[in-house]
Write a protein that holds these residues in place. Structure first.
Motif, PDB file in Angstrom:
ATOM      1  N   ARG A 176       0.830  -1.200   0.000  1.00 15.85           N
ATOM      2  CA  ARG A 176       0.000   0.000   0.000  1.00 15.85           C
ATOM      3  C   ARG A 176       0.870   1.259   0.000  1.00 15.85           C
ATOM      4  O   ARG A 176       0.556   2.231  -0.684  1.00 15.85           O
ATOM      5  CB  ARG A 176      -0.935   0.002   1.218  1.00 15.85           C
ATOM      6  CG  ARG A 176      -1.814   1.248   1.287  1.00 15.85           C
ATOM      7  CD  ARG A 176      -2.844   1.148   2.406  1.00 15.85           C
ATOM      8  NE  ARG A 176      -3.613   2.381   2.487  1.00 15.85           N
ATOM      9  CZ  ARG A 176      -4.624   2.695   1.712  1.00 15.85           C
ATOM     10  NH1 ARG A 176      -4.992   1.879   0.741  1.00 15.85           N
ATOM     11  NH2 ARG A 176      -5.283   3.834   1.870  1.00 15.85           N
ATOM     12  N   ARG A 177       1.949   1.231   0.743  1.00 22.17           N
ATOM     13  CA  ARG A 177       2.837   2.385   0.784  1.00 22.17           C
ATOM     14  C   ARG A 177       3.470   2.583  -0.600  1.00 22.17           C
ATOM     15  O   ARG A 177       4.120   1.688  -1.134  1.00 22.17           O
ATOM     16  CB  ARG A 177       3.919   2.197   1.840  1.00 22.17           C
ATOM     17  CG  ARG A 177       4.857   3.399   1.972  1.00 22.17           C
ATOM     18  CD  ARG A 177       5.884   3.149   3.076  1.00 22.17           C
ATOM     19  NE  ARG A 177       6.836   4.249   3.191  1.00 22.17           N
ATOM     20  CZ  ARG A 177       6.608   5.371   3.851  1.00 22.17           C
ATOM     21  NH1 ARG A 177       5.456   5.543   4.475  1.00 22.17           N
ATOM     22  NH2 ARG A 177       7.514   6.330   3.906  1.00 22.17           N
ATOM     23  N   GLY A 178       3.262   3.734  -1.179  1.00 19.79           N
ATOM     24  CA  GLY A 178       3.841   4.036  -2.487  1.00 19.79           C
ATOM     25  C   GLY A 178       3.024   3.543  -3.668  1.00 19.79           C
ATOM     26  O   GLY A 178       3.475   3.620  -4.810  1.00 19.79           O
ATOM     27  N   GLU A 179       1.821   3.017  -3.417  1.00 22.26           N
ATOM     28  CA  GLU A 179       1.025   2.513  -4.533  1.00 22.26           C
ATOM     29  C   GLU A 179       0.585   3.668  -5.440  1.00 22.26           C
ATOM     30  O   GLU A 179       0.313   4.776  -4.974  1.00 22.26           O
ATOM     31  CB  GLU A 179      -0.209   1.756  -4.015  1.00 22.26           C
ATOM     32  CG  GLU A 179      -1.199   2.616  -3.244  1.00 22.26           C
ATOM     33  CD  GLU A 179      -2.339   1.806  -2.655  1.00 22.26           C
ATOM     34  OE1 GLU A 179      -2.362   0.583  -2.867  1.00 22.26           O
ATOM     35  OE2 GLU A 179      -3.190   2.395  -1.983  1.00 22.26           O
ATOM     36  N   PRO A 180       0.513   3.434  -6.752  1.00 26.68           N
ATOM     37  CA  PRO A 180       0.112   4.496  -7.688  1.00 26.68           C
ATOM     38  C   PRO A 180      -1.393   4.744  -7.601  1.00 26.68           C
ATOM     39  O   PRO A 180      -2.196   3.834  -7.804  1.00 26.68           O
ATOM     40  CB  PRO A 180       0.508   3.931  -9.060  1.00 26.68           C
ATOM     41  CG  PRO A 180       0.485   2.441  -8.882  1.00 26.68           C
ATOM     42  CD  PRO A 180       0.863   2.184  -7.450  1.00 26.68           C
ATOM     43  N   ARG A 181      -1.780   5.983  -7.300  1.00 21.86           N
ATOM     44  CA  ARG A 181      -3.181   6.316  -7.133  1.00 21.86           C
ATOM     45  C   ARG A 181      -3.525   7.564  -7.947  1.00 21.86           C
ATOM     46  O   ARG A 181      -2.654   8.366  -8.270  1.00 21.86           O
ATOM     47  CB  ARG A 181      -3.516   6.574  -5.654  1.00 21.86           C
ATOM     48  CG  ARG A 181      -3.205   5.411  -4.746  1.00 21.86           C
ATOM     49  CD  ARG A 181      -3.511   5.720  -3.291  1.00 21.86           C
ATOM     50  NE  ARG A 181      -4.932   5.811  -3.023  1.00 21.86           N
ATOM     51  CZ  ARG A 181      -5.733   4.767  -2.796  1.00 21.86           C
ATOM     52  NH1 ARG A 181      -5.231   3.550  -2.791  1.00 21.86           N
ATOM     53  NH2 ARG A 181      -7.011   4.934  -2.557  1.00 21.86           N
ATOM     54  N   PHE A 182      -4.804   7.692  -8.279  1.00 21.43           N
ATOM     55  CA  PHE A 182      -5.274   8.928  -8.893  1.00 21.43           C
ATOM     56  C   PHE A 182      -6.567   9.353  -8.213  1.00 21.43           C
ATOM     57  O   PHE A 182      -7.297   8.536  -7.645  1.00 21.43           O
ATOM     58  CB  PHE A 182      -5.456   8.778 -10.410  1.00 21.43           C
ATOM     59  CG  PHE A 182      -6.502   7.788 -10.837  1.00 21.43           C
ATOM     60  CD1 PHE A 182      -7.793   8.198 -11.126  1.00 21.43           C
ATOM     61  CD2 PHE A 182      -6.186   6.441 -10.979  1.00 21.43           C
ATOM     62  CE1 PHE A 182      -8.760   7.290 -11.531  1.00 21.43           C
ATOM     63  CE2 PHE A 182      -7.146   5.516 -11.389  1.00 21.43           C
ATOM     64  CZ  PHE A 182      -8.433   5.955 -11.669  1.00 21.43           C
ATOM     65  N   GLY A 183      -6.848  10.652  -8.243  1.00 22.62           N
ATOM     66  CA  GLY A 183      -8.007  11.199  -7.550  1.00 22.62           C
ATOM     67  C   GLY A 183      -9.195  11.400  -8.468  1.00 22.62           C
ATOM     68  O   GLY A 183      -9.036  11.653  -9.664  1.00 22.62           O
ATOM     69  N   ILE A 184     -10.369  11.284  -7.889  1.00 17.01           N
ATOM     70  CA  ILE A 184     -11.611  11.502  -8.631  1.00 17.01           C
ATOM     71  C   ILE A 184     -12.477  12.499  -7.866  1.00 17.01           C
ATOM     72  O   ILE A 184     -12.811  12.271  -6.704  1.00 17.01           O
ATOM     73  CB  ILE A 184     -12.386  10.184  -8.836  1.00 17.01           C
ATOM     74  CG1 ILE A 184     -11.554   9.201  -9.662  1.00 17.01           C
ATOM     75  CG2 ILE A 184     -13.716  10.454  -9.535  1.00 17.01           C
ATOM     76  CD1 ILE A 184     -12.220   7.843  -9.864  1.00 17.01           C
ATOM     77  N   LEU A 185     -12.815  13.585  -8.528  1.00 18.61           N
ATOM     78  CA  LEU A 185     -13.705  14.607  -7.982  1.00 18.61           C
ATOM     79  C   LEU A 185     -15.084  14.460  -8.597  1.00 18.61           C
ATOM     80  O   LEU A 185     -15.217  14.368  -9.823  1.00 18.61           O
ATOM     81  CB  LEU A 185     -13.172  16.003  -8.311  1.00 18.61           C
ATOM     82  CG  LEU A 185     -12.079  16.595  -7.429  1.00 18.61           C
ATOM     83  CD1 LEU A 185     -11.455  17.802  -8.118  1.00 18.61           C
ATOM     84  CD2 LEU A 185     -12.642  16.995  -6.068  1.00 18.61           C
ATOM     85  N   ASP A 186     -16.113  14.446  -7.763  1.00 18.94           N
ATOM     86  CA  ASP A 186     -17.492  14.531  -8.238  1.00 18.94           C
ATOM     87  C   ASP A 186     -17.960  15.957  -8.004  1.00 18.94           C
ATOM     88  O   ASP A 186     -18.076  16.399  -6.849  1.00 18.94           O
ATOM     89  CB  ASP A 186     -18.390  13.529  -7.514  1.00 18.94           C
ATOM     90  CG  ASP A 186     -18.313  12.146  -8.127  1.00 18.94           C
ATOM     91  OD1 ASP A 186     -18.510  12.040  -9.345  1.00 18.94           O
ATOM     92  OD2 ASP A 186     -18.029  11.178  -7.399  1.00 18.94           O
ATOM     93  N   LEU A 187     -18.222  16.668  -9.098  1.00 14.73           N
ATOM     94  CA  LEU A 187     -18.536  18.094  -9.034  1.00 14.73           C
ATOM     95  C   LEU A 187     -19.924  18.370  -9.578  1.00 14.73           C
ATOM     96  O   LEU A 187     -20.411  17.678 -10.485  1.00 14.73           O
ATOM     97  CB  LEU A 187     -17.520  18.905  -9.854  1.00 14.73           C
ATOM     98  CG  LEU A 187     -16.041  18.716  -9.532  1.00 14.73           C
ATOM     99  CD1 LEU A 187     -15.187  19.499 -10.510  1.00 14.73           C
ATOM    100  CD2 LEU A 187     -15.752  19.140  -8.104  1.00 14.73           C
ATOM    101  N   THR A 188     -20.541  19.390  -9.037  1.00 11.95           N
ATOM    102  CA  THR A 188     -21.792  19.918  -9.580  1.00 11.95           C
ATOM    103  C   THR A 188     -21.740  21.433  -9.429  1.00 11.95           C
ATOM    104  O   THR A 188     -20.868  21.971  -8.743  1.00 11.95           O
ATOM    105  CB  THR A 188     -23.017  19.336  -8.836  1.00 11.95           C
ATOM    106  OG1 THR A 188     -24.208  19.747  -9.503  1.00 11.95           O
ATOM    107  CG2 THR A 188     -23.064  19.793  -7.387  1.00 11.95           C
ATOM    108  N   GLY A 189     -22.658  22.120 -10.089  1.00 16.20           N
ATOM    109  CA  GLY A 189     -22.662  23.576  -9.989  1.00 16.20           C
ATOM    110  C   GLY A 189     -23.277  24.230 -11.198  1.00 16.20           C
ATOM    111  O   GLY A 189     -24.118  23.636 -11.885  1.00 16.20           O
ATOM    112  N   GLN A 190     -22.825  25.450 -11.482  1.00 20.91           N
ATOM    113  CA  GLN A 190     -23.414  26.245 -12.544  1.00 20.91           C
ATOM    114  C   GLN A 190     -22.321  27.033 -13.256  1.00 20.91           C
ATOM    115  O   GLN A 190     -21.389  27.543 -12.611  1.00 20.91           O
ATOM    116  CB  GLN A 190     -24.447  27.198 -11.952  1.00 20.91           C
ATOM    117  CG  GLN A 190     -25.437  27.761 -12.949  1.00 20.91           C
ATOM    118  CD  GLN A 190     -26.581  28.461 -12.226  1.00 20.91           C
ATOM    119  OE1 GLN A 190     -26.551  29.662 -12.000  1.00 20.91           O
ATOM    120  NE2 GLN A 190     -27.583  27.692 -11.850  1.00 20.91           N
ATOM    121  N   ILE A 191     -22.434  27.123 -14.584  1.00 21.33           N
ATOM    122  CA  ILE A 191     -21.472  27.864 -15.391  1.00 21.33           C
ATOM    123  C   ILE A 191     -22.224  28.774 -16.360  1.00 21.33           C
ATOM    124  O   ILE A 191     -23.408  28.557 -16.649  1.00 21.33           O
ATOM    125  CB  ILE A 191     -20.547  26.925 -16.189  1.00 21.33           C
ATOM    126  CG1 ILE A 191     -21.368  26.026 -17.130  1.00 21.33           C
ATOM    127  CG2 ILE A 191     -19.681  26.099 -15.248  1.00 21.33           C
ATOM    128  CD1 ILE A 191     -20.533  25.123 -18.021  1.00 21.33           C
TER     129      ILE A 191
END
Length: 223
Positions: A176-191
């Motif tokens: 687990r230490r040093g494992e390759p990870r990536f992040g996922i954002l769940d976003l909502t809103g207005q543009i």
């Protein structure tokens, strides 16, 4: 022309028997399995490159945006498909839903690319990271969406983080230490749109990285 489709896992007992393979426990292997599963609806041409974006909706349902309609697949019920050609003008206000792997380039000789939330968390003492995680995710998401908008023809009005999680890359079996990870954002809103042509082009391409793993698809409707 784009197509927006809803794919629902088949209720055929033969497909249900493969459930542990088609829908493994959450993590990188699950995203990899789902990507391969969605590919079965676009596998008519073995030489074709991936020309679709997708996201998991839960309970065996996937939303897919593609440049060609999905084909029948033995793993899915008959697809629900509609043409997706939004008629947009500068000044239009849109509500959105986006699942994104948000990264930025740190520059320098090696041009290292980092996850925007992990990059902010890196400077926080480990004992405080859980407490500050979502606040920093909101800060990073706001900055990232502002940058996306400057290139993709929109101005963010409101950005909300529904969730942020990290996922181990598929196939990794080390410590687990040093494992390759990536992040996922769940976003909502207005543009608000400033350049509809640039926005539609980016909408087709997808936002951020890790598109093979269910990121990048922005769902929109008029605010």
């Amino acid at each position: 022309m784009m197509y927006l489709s809803r794919l629902r896992l088949s209720r055929d007992p033969k497909v249900a028997a493969l459930d542990v393979l088609l829908d493994p426990t959450p993590g990188g292997d699950r995203l990899d399995a789902h990507h391969r599963l969605v590919w079965t609806a676009f596998a008519g041409d073995p030489q074709a490159r991936r020309d679709f974006l997708w996201r998991e909706e839960g309970q065996g349902v996937f939303l897919v945006q593609s440049s060609r309609p999905p084909e029948d697949s033995p793993f899915f019920e008959t697809p629900e498909v509609r043409e997706h050609a939004p008629d947009l003008r500068a000044g239009d206000r849109l509500s959105f839903l986006l699942r994104a792997n948000a990264t930025r380039d740190l520059g320098g000789e090696k041009r290292r690319r980092v996850d925007v939330v992990m990059n902010l968390l890196h400077g926080v003492p480990k004992a405080e990271r859980n407490r500050k995680r979502m606040d920093l995710a909101a800060e990073a998401a706001d900055q990232w969406m502002t940058g996306q908008g400057s290139r993709a023809g929109f101005a963010p009005e409101r950005i909300e983080v529904q969730d942020y999680r990290t996922v181990t890359l598929p196939g990794y079996r080390g410590r687990r230490r040093g494992e390759p990870r990536f992040g996922i954002l769940d976003l909502t809103g207005q543009i608000t749109l400033t350049d509809p042509d640039a926005f539609v082009q980016k909408l087709t391409q997808g936002f951020g990285r890790a598109k093979s793993f269910g990121c990048g698809l922005m769902l929109i409707r008029r605010a």
